[in-house]
Motif scaffolding. Structure first.
Motif, PDB file in Angstrom:
ATOM      1  N   GLY A 237       0.788  -1.225   0.000  1.00  0.00           N
ATOM      2  CA  GLY A 237       0.000   0.000   0.000  1.00  0.00           C
ATOM      3  C   GLY A 237       0.819   1.273   0.000  1.00  0.00           C
ATOM      4  O   GLY A 237       0.294   2.356   0.293  1.00  0.00           O
ATOM      5  N   ARG A 238       2.099   1.178  -0.322  1.00  0.00           N
ATOM      6  CA  ARG A 238       2.943   2.376  -0.370  1.00  0.00           C
ATOM      7  C   ARG A 238       2.538   3.279  -1.521  1.00  0.00           C
ATOM      8  O   ARG A 238       2.056   2.817  -2.555  1.00  0.00           O
ATOM      9  CB  ARG A 238       4.411   1.996  -0.547  1.00  0.00           C
ATOM     10  N   THR A 239       2.734   4.571  -1.329  1.00  0.00           N
ATOM     11  CA  THR A 239       2.502   5.528  -2.411  1.00  0.00           C
ATOM     12  C   THR A 239       3.773   6.336  -2.645  1.00  0.00           C
ATOM     13  O   THR A 239       4.616   6.480  -1.760  1.00  0.00           O
ATOM     14  CB  THR A 239       1.343   6.488  -2.086  1.00  0.00           C
ATOM     15  N   TRP A 240       3.892   6.845  -3.866  1.00  0.00           N
ATOM     16  CA  TRP A 240       5.022   7.674  -4.254  1.00  0.00           C
ATOM     17  C   TRP A 240       4.494   8.980  -4.833  1.00  0.00           C
ATOM     18  O   TRP A 240       3.449   8.993  -5.505  1.00  0.00           O
ATOM     19  CB  TRP A 240       5.868   6.992  -5.335  1.00  0.00           C
ATOM     20  N   CYS A 241       5.219  10.065  -4.612  1.00  0.00           N
ATOM     21  CA  CYS A 241       4.869  11.284  -5.331  1.00  0.00           C
ATOM     22  C   CYS A 241       5.189  11.049  -6.806  1.00  0.00           C
ATOM     23  O   CYS A 241       6.051  10.231  -7.150  1.00  0.00           O
ATOM     24  CB  CYS A 241       5.624  12.490  -4.781  1.00  0.00           C
ATOM     25  N   ALA A 242       4.493  11.746  -7.671  1.00  0.00           N
ATOM     26  CA  ALA A 242       4.605  11.481  -9.107  1.00  0.00           C
ATOM     27  C   ALA A 242       6.036  11.625  -9.612  1.00  0.00           C
ATOM     28  O   ALA A 242       6.502  10.822 -10.425  1.00  0.00           O
ATOM     29  CB  ALA A 242       3.674  12.416  -9.877  1.00  0.00           C
ATOM     30  N   ASP A 243       6.751  12.641  -9.128  1.00  0.00           N
ATOM     31  CA  ASP A 243       8.115  12.862  -9.615  1.00  0.00           C
ATOM     32  C   ASP A 243       9.034  11.704  -9.253  1.00  0.00           C
ATOM     33  O   ASP A 243       9.842  11.253 -10.074  1.00  0.00           O
ATOM     34  CB  ASP A 243       8.669  14.173  -9.054  1.00  0.00           C
ATOM     35  N   ASP A 244       8.932  11.220  -8.015  1.00  0.00           N
ATOM     36  CA  ASP A 244       9.772  10.090  -7.603  1.00  0.00           C
ATOM     37  C   ASP A 244       9.398   8.827  -8.367  1.00  0.00           C
ATOM     38  O   ASP A 244      10.271   8.035  -8.747  1.00  0.00           O
ATOM     39  CB  ASP A 244       9.635   9.843  -6.097  1.00  0.00           C
ATOM     40  N   TRP A 245       8.112   8.621  -8.577  1.00  0.00           N
ATOM     41  CA  TRP A 245       7.678   7.432  -9.313  1.00  0.00           C
ATOM     42  C   TRP A 245       8.222   7.453 -10.736  1.00  0.00           C
ATOM     43  O   TRP A 245       8.718   6.446 -11.238  1.00  0.00           O
ATOM     44  CB  TRP A 245       6.153   7.351  -9.321  1.00  0.00           C
ATOM     45  N   ARG A 246       8.150   8.596 -11.380  1.00  0.00           N
ATOM     46  CA  ARG A 246       8.687   8.689 -12.743  1.00  0.00           C
ATOM     47  C   ARG A 246      10.198   8.450 -12.748  1.00  0.00           C
ATOM     48  O   ARG A 246      10.723   7.737 -13.600  1.00  0.00           O
ATOM     49  CB  ARG A 246       8.366  10.063 -13.338  1.00  0.00           C
ATOM     50  N   ARG A 247      10.891   9.074 -11.792  1.00  0.00           N
ATOM     51  CA  ARG A 247      12.353   9.012 -11.789  1.00  0.00           C
ATOM     52  C   ARG A 247      12.874   7.622 -11.457  1.00  0.00           C
ATOM     53  O   ARG A 247      13.771   7.116 -12.138  1.00  0.00           O
ATOM     54  CB  ARG A 247      12.897  10.030 -10.784  1.00  0.00           C
ATOM     55  N   PHE A 248      12.339   7.011 -10.413  1.00  0.00           N
ATOM     56  CA  PHE A 248      12.922   5.764  -9.917  1.00  0.00           C
ATOM     57  C   PHE A 248      12.211   4.508 -10.415  1.00  0.00           C
ATOM     58  O   PHE A 248      12.728   3.406 -10.243  1.00  0.00           O
ATOM     59  CB  PHE A 248      12.945   5.767  -8.387  1.00  0.00           C
ATOM     60  N   TYR A 249      11.063   4.682 -11.042  1.00  0.00           N
ATOM     61  CA  TYR A 249      10.318   3.521 -11.522  1.00  0.00           C
ATOM     62  C   TYR A 249      10.091   3.584 -13.035  1.00  0.00           C
ATOM     63  O   TYR A 249      10.707   2.847 -13.798  1.00  0.00           O
ATOM     64  CB  TYR A 249       8.993   3.386 -10.754  1.00  0.00           C
ATOM     65  N   ARG A 250       9.222   4.457 -13.479  1.00  0.00           N
ATOM     66  CA  ARG A 250       8.858   4.440 -14.896  1.00  0.00           C
ATOM     67  C   ARG A 250      10.038   4.691 -15.827  1.00  0.00           C
ATOM     68  O   ARG A 250      10.184   4.036 -16.864  1.00  0.00           O
ATOM     69  CB  ARG A 250       7.772   5.484 -15.169  1.00  0.00           C
ATOM     70  N   ASP A 251      10.913   5.643 -15.489  1.00  0.00           N
ATOM     71  CA  ASP A 251      11.961   6.062 -16.416  1.00  0.00           C
ATOM     72  C   ASP A 251      13.282   5.328 -16.227  1.00  0.00           C
ATOM     73  O   ASP A 251      14.234   5.577 -16.973  1.00  0.00           O
ATOM     74  CB  ASP A 251      12.202   7.571 -16.287  1.00  0.00           C
ATOM     75  N   HIS A 252      13.369   4.453 -15.245  1.00  0.00           N
ATOM     76  CA  HIS A 252      14.615   3.697 -15.049  1.00  0.00           C
ATOM     77  C   HIS A 252      14.699   2.605 -16.117  1.00  0.00           C
ATOM     78  O   HIS A 252      13.723   1.897 -16.366  1.00  0.00           O
ATOM     79  CB  HIS A 252      14.629   3.068 -13.654  1.00  0.00           C
ATOM     80  N   PRO A 253      15.854   2.456 -16.790  1.00  0.00           N
ATOM     81  CA  PRO A 253      15.927   1.500 -17.905  1.00  0.00           C
ATOM     82  C   PRO A 253      15.759   0.043 -17.505  1.00  0.00           C
ATOM     83  O   PRO A 253      15.433  -0.790 -18.354  1.00  0.00           O
ATOM     84  CB  PRO A 253      17.321   1.752 -18.494  1.00  0.00           C
ATOM     85  N   VAL A 254      15.962  -0.294 -16.236  1.00  0.00           N
ATOM     86  CA  VAL A 254      15.728  -1.669 -15.775  1.00  0.00           C
ATOM     87  C   VAL A 254      14.400  -1.753 -15.030  1.00  0.00           C
ATOM     88  O   VAL A 254      13.503  -2.506 -15.408  1.00  0.00           O
ATOM     89  CB  VAL A 254      16.879  -2.164 -14.874  1.00  0.00           C
ATOM     90  N   THR A 255      14.256  -0.970 -13.981  1.00  0.00           N
ATOM     91  CA  THR A 255      13.022  -0.993 -13.197  1.00  0.00           C
ATOM     92  C   THR A 255      11.817  -0.634 -14.056  1.00  0.00           C
ATOM     93  O   THR A 255      10.712  -1.150 -13.843  1.00  0.00           O
ATOM     94  CB  THR A 255      13.128  -0.011 -12.015  1.00  0.00           C
ATOM     95  N   GLY A 256      12.013   0.231 -15.037  1.00  0.00           N
ATOM     96  CA  GLY A 256      10.908   0.648 -15.895  1.00  0.00           C
ATOM     97  C   GLY A 256      10.280  -0.504 -16.657  1.00  0.00           C
ATOM     98  O   GLY A 256       9.070  -0.506 -16.921  1.00  0.00           O
ATOM     99  N   VAL A 257      11.084  -1.494 -17.034  1.00  0.00           N
ATOM    100  CA  VAL A 257      10.545  -2.655 -17.748  1.00  0.00           C
ATOM    101  C   VAL A 257       9.547  -3.394 -16.864  1.00  0.00           C
ATOM    102  O   VAL A 257       8.462  -3.788 -17.310  1.00  0.00           O
ATOM    103  CB  VAL A 257      11.692  -3.599 -18.180  1.00  0.00           C
ATOM    104  N   VAL A 258       9.911  -3.573 -15.596  1.00  0.00           N
ATOM    105  CA  VAL A 258       9.003  -4.244 -14.665  1.00  0.00           C
ATOM    106  C   VAL A 258       7.806  -3.346 -14.359  1.00  0.00           C
ATOM    107  O   VAL A 258       6.660  -3.805 -14.312  1.00  0.00           O
ATOM    108  CB  VAL A 258       9.742  -4.613 -13.363  1.00  0.00           C
ATOM    109  N   THR A 259       8.068  -2.063 -14.176  1.00  0.00           N
ATOM    110  CA  THR A 259       6.998  -1.110 -13.866  1.00  0.00           C
ATOM    111  C   THR A 259       5.901  -1.139 -14.923  1.00  0.00           C
ATOM    112  O   THR A 259       4.705  -1.131 -14.606  1.00  0.00           O
ATOM    113  CB  THR A 259       7.585   0.312 -13.764  1.00  0.00           C
TER     114      THR A 259
END
Length: 382
Positions: free
Chosen positions: A314-336
């Motif tokens: 149930g964790r939440t992230w602010c949009a900027d952190d989510w984009r930076r560390f999840y969606r836009d990461h070349p490895v984590t983004g694939v899983v995201t």
């Protein structure tokens, strides 16, 4: 000035940084001259182990109490971060990179390392010093878009100092360095240690450290790592072959082995090269590419496991952190992008579905939005 009080033996007329700082260093009062002479001995102990000599550190901290000492260190580090840093090498299209050649170290190199190390013990607000150290490190570990001559010892000293400085701005610089500096670079271990030290000092929880330190492995945002000789691939790794490592949307990792005629042969785990390819290149380079592809696979598997565990938290992230560390990461983004996400804004409408791909929602989320994984979600096998 006698030899016992001079600093000229630590300066090098053929070194760009030394030339820039010479006028200031040769006209210092005795207590600051003593500091400079002491810092110039750093090369006697600082090497690939990246261990600071304890008596040297103790003496440095004593000498830094002199009036003007901290300003002098800030100035020297700022000049090390400027232009082409210490070595002054030009861009790759105008310089031979001295590969396989050995040259005597500049007499000013020990002094440069000493100033970089001393920066970590500045007592006053570090201010722009952290940014200068970060830029100094990036230039000397080849984490820039243009070529700079690599100096692992100098980069390691900058990493070590950043781990000593306090404040959230310093940690932000360390997060950024951890993203851009390839984990294969030798002083990366110093960077990783400094990140953990700084995060612990500020009370950053382990789960945040984990998500902010996922290795990029040199991959570009599109999930590819192009490797080759000078001018044909990543600046930080010169190889006597041409290859492209790719992470696909499916989560599969491939290596394209490119022959001299431009023909590409794609392989998957364990990433064997085509028959006869090793004999036409260097076997060590082929093995290095295979190891890099396997490292990327390992990180992908670890990220699948980590995000699977997050689904029920149930964790939440602010949009900027989510984009930076999840969606836009070349490895984590694939899983995201294989998961179902949702977001909430302050309009009282609750959480609503979010496309983690290239959809409009993800691109236009306000920074105040909160993002989370849907509770019933789990990572897809790939």
């Amino acid at each position: 000035m006698s030899e016992s009080t001079s600093v000229t033996h630590l300066l090098d007329p053929d070194n760009a940084w030394s030339v820039r700082v010479r006028d200031r260093l040769v006209s210092l009062p005795p207590d600051l001259t003593e500091l400079v002479r002491h810092l110039g001995t750093a090369s006697e102990f600082w090497n690939w182990r990246y261990k600071v000599d304890t008596p040297w550190k103790r003496r440095t901290r004593q000498l830094l109490k002199a009036d003007g000492a901290e300003d002098l260190v800030r100035y020297a580090v700022r000049e090390l971060a400027a232009k082409r840093s210490f070595h002054g090498a030009a861009e790759e299209n105008t310089v031979i990179r001295e590969l396989g050649q050995s040259r005597a170290d500049s007499p000013a190199r020990g002094l440069a390392i000493g100033f970089a190390l001393a920066a970590g013990w500045i007592r006053q607000d570090p201010g722009p010093l952290a940014a200068d150290l970060a830029l100094l490190a990036r230039k000397n570990v080849q984490a820039m878009e243009v070529y700079h001559k690599v100096d692992d010892d100098l980069a390691g000293a900058a990493f070590a100092s950043l781990g000593e400085l306090p404040g959230p701005a310093v940690l932000d610089e360390l997060w950024d360095l951890h993203y851009w500096v390839p984990s294969a670079r030798h002083p990366h271990k110093v960077l990783a240690k400094s990140v953990k030290k700084s995060a612990a000092r500020l009370g950053v929880p382990p789960h945040e450290v984990a998500e902010r330190t996922v290795p990029r492995h040199g991959l570009e945002k599109d999930g590819t790592l192009t490797l080759g000789w000078i001018g044909r691939g990543a600046l930080w790794w010169n190889l006597a072959l041409d290859a492209v490592i790719s992470v696909h949307a499916s989560g599969q990792v491939t290596v394209d082995w490119i022959d001299k005629d431009g023909t590409a042969t794609r392989t998957t785990h364990p990433f064997r090269s085509p028959t006869g390819y090793k004999s036409r290149t260097w076997s060590d380079d082929v093995d290095g590419v295979r190891r890099q592809a396997k490292r990327i696979e390992t990180t992908l598997a670890e990220e699948r496991t980590r995000l699977r565990a997050l689904a029920g938290e149930g964790r939440t992230w602010c949009a900027d952190d989510w984009r930076r560390f999840y969606r836009d990461h070349p490895v984590t983004g694939v899983v995201t992008r294989s998961l179902n996400w949702e977001y909430e804004v302050s309009d009282g409408g609750g959480f609503r579905p979010l496309d983690p791909g290239a959809g409009t929602d993800a691109a236009t989320l306000p920074s105040t939005a909160r993002v989370r994984l849907r509770a019933e979600d789990s990572c897809q096998d790939s």
